[in-house]
Design a protein around this motif. Structure first.
Motif, short mmCIF file in Angstrom:
data_model
loop_
_atom_site.label_atom_id
_atom_site.label_comp_id
_atom_site.label_asym_id
_atom_site.label_seq_id
_atom_site.Cartn_x
_atom_site.Cartn_y
_atom_site.Cartn_z
N ILE A 1 -2.98 0.68 -4.06
CA ILE A 1 -2.70 -0.71 -3.73
C ILE A 1 -2.10 -1.38 -4.96
CG2 ILE A 1 -3.65 -2.90 -2.94
CD1 ILE A 1 -5.90 -1.39 -1.62
N VAL B 1 -5.08 5.86 -1.31
CA VAL B 1 -4.15 4.74 -1.07
C VAL B 1 -4.03 3.98 -2.37
CG1 VAL B 1 -3.71 2.64 0.23
CG2 VAL B 1 -4.85 4.56 1.35
N TYR C 1 -9.04 -5.66 -0.06
CA TYR C 1 -8.84 -4.57 0.91
C TYR C 1 -8.11 -5.05 2.17
CZ TYR C 1 -11.80 -1.45 -1.81
OH TYR C 1 -12.30 -0.64 -2.81
N ARG D 1 -6.40 2.36 -7.13
CA ARG D 1 -6.29 3.57 -6.33
C ARG D 1 -7.60 3.76 -5.57
NH1 ARG D 1 -2.80 7.55 -6.01
NH2 ARG D 1 -1.72 6.86 -7.91
N LEU E 1 -4.53 -6.27 3.94
CA LEU E 1 -3.07 -6.30 3.82
C LEU E 1 -2.54 -7.10 5.00
CD1 LEU E 1 -0.54 -5.33 2.28
CD2 LEU E 1 -0.45 -3.40 3.88
N GLU F 1 -3.27 -3.15 -9.90
CA GLU F 1 -3.21 -2.08 -8.91
C GLU F 1 -4.54 -1.33 -8.90
OE1 GLU F 1 0.12 0.32 -10.31
OE2 GLU F 1 -1.29 1.89 -10.87
N TRP G 1 0.84 -1.19 0.00
CA TRP G 1 0.00 0.00 0.00
C TRP G 1 0.88 1.24 0.00
CZ3 TRP G 1 -4.55 -0.79 4.00
CH2 TRP G 1 -5.30 -1.91 3.61
#
Length: 290
Positions: free
Chosen positions: A24, A22, A90, A43, A92, A41, A15
């Protein structure tokens, strides 16, 4: 963030924290969930975030998770809570020794989240890029950004779908999308075209049926999300949750179609995806439709 451009790297993703979002970035590799590899990816604007949590994970890990606002992300709207935990874009997962750093970013995100209503009025996270396609059990589905095409498979499509012929659905004529995960029995993708009561997915020319090895999550969910975003952009209603769709179990069905469904059910049973009890109950239900 107070330190713009900082990166927090975990398992399968990193992240990057910016002043208004953010970013990712998902890893690519054999151990990375295939959905992450396909997404590449994403955003996530701060306005699309409803909350942030940090909890203990498994085997010496901690999990930092963003809770997206309802209506902000076409992917999670299409998924309708059906994604397994490991495929949650969502989450991590971090080594436990990075918990203090994760706490810092959790607090920073919470401090910068904008106060807004519970549901977003429009999608704030970009939809998967088109063109997209995937192979279902009974068709090949494709979407070019304007029109959804279903081309029936001669080995899997029901006689009702063959009689209807291959289908093309302009986004302008759609008012909803339903995705039922291929990881459960009777998974499918359905397009809603009006107020008609939906029929069985294997009989509906506006639906494609998933199955063992067909319509996998990483292929069919981005497809559903892209169609949903295109539908929503023209002011059509949101996705119809799978649980809300009524069934028309009273209709009699073609014996050949029932035989195909029982054969498919048997494949799932042999693969261990359906229990003995589920197999017996569902087989009885199918036979009762003759």
């Amino acid at each position: 963030m107070s330190r713009m451009g900082d990166v927090l790297a975990g398992f399968h993703a990193a992240w990057e924290f910016e002043s208004d979002s953010v970013l990712i970035r998902y890893e690519r590799g054999l151990r990375t969930p295939k959905l992450f590899s396909v997404l590449g990816e994403r955003r996530i604007p701060l306005a699309a975030i409803a909350g942030v949590t940090l909890e203990p994970g498994r085997r010496g890990t901690v999990v930092l998770r963003i809770e997206p606002r309802a209506g902000a992300d076409p992917l999670t709207e299409a998924a309708a809570g059906q994604l397994q935990e490991a495929s949650d874009p969502y989450r991590l997962v971090l080594p436990a020794e990075r918990e203090t750093l994760a706490e810092y970013y959790r607090d920073e995100l919470r401090a910068r989240m904008t106060e807004s209503g519970p549901a977003a009025e429009r999608f704030l996270v970009a939809a998967p890029a088109v063109p997209l396609s995937f192979k279902a059990y009974d068709a090949k589905a494709s979407f070019d950004g304007r029109t959804v095409h279903f081309r029936w498979s001669w080995t899997g499509a029901s006689s009702a779908k063959w009689k209807a012929g291959d289908q093309s659905f302009p986004v302008s004529g759609l008012n909803g999308v339903e995705w039922r995960s291929p990881e459960v029995f009777e998974g499918h993708l359905r397009l809603f075209r009006g107020e008609e009561a939906p029929m069985q997915a294997d009989q509906d020319p506006g639906a494609v049926v998933f199955g063992l090895g067909y319509g996998s999550v990483h292929e069919s969910l981005p497809f559903a999300a892209a169609v949903l975003a295109a539908v929503r952009s023209r002011g059509a209603p949101a996705v119809v949750p799978a649980a809300a769709v009524p069934r028309q179990d009273g209709r009699r069905r073609d014996p050949a179609d029932v035989a195909d469904r029982i054969r498919h059910l048997g494949e799932l049973h042999r693969a261990g995806l359906v229990t003995d009890e589920e197999f017996s109950v569902k087989k009885a239900e199918l036979l009762a439709e003759l």
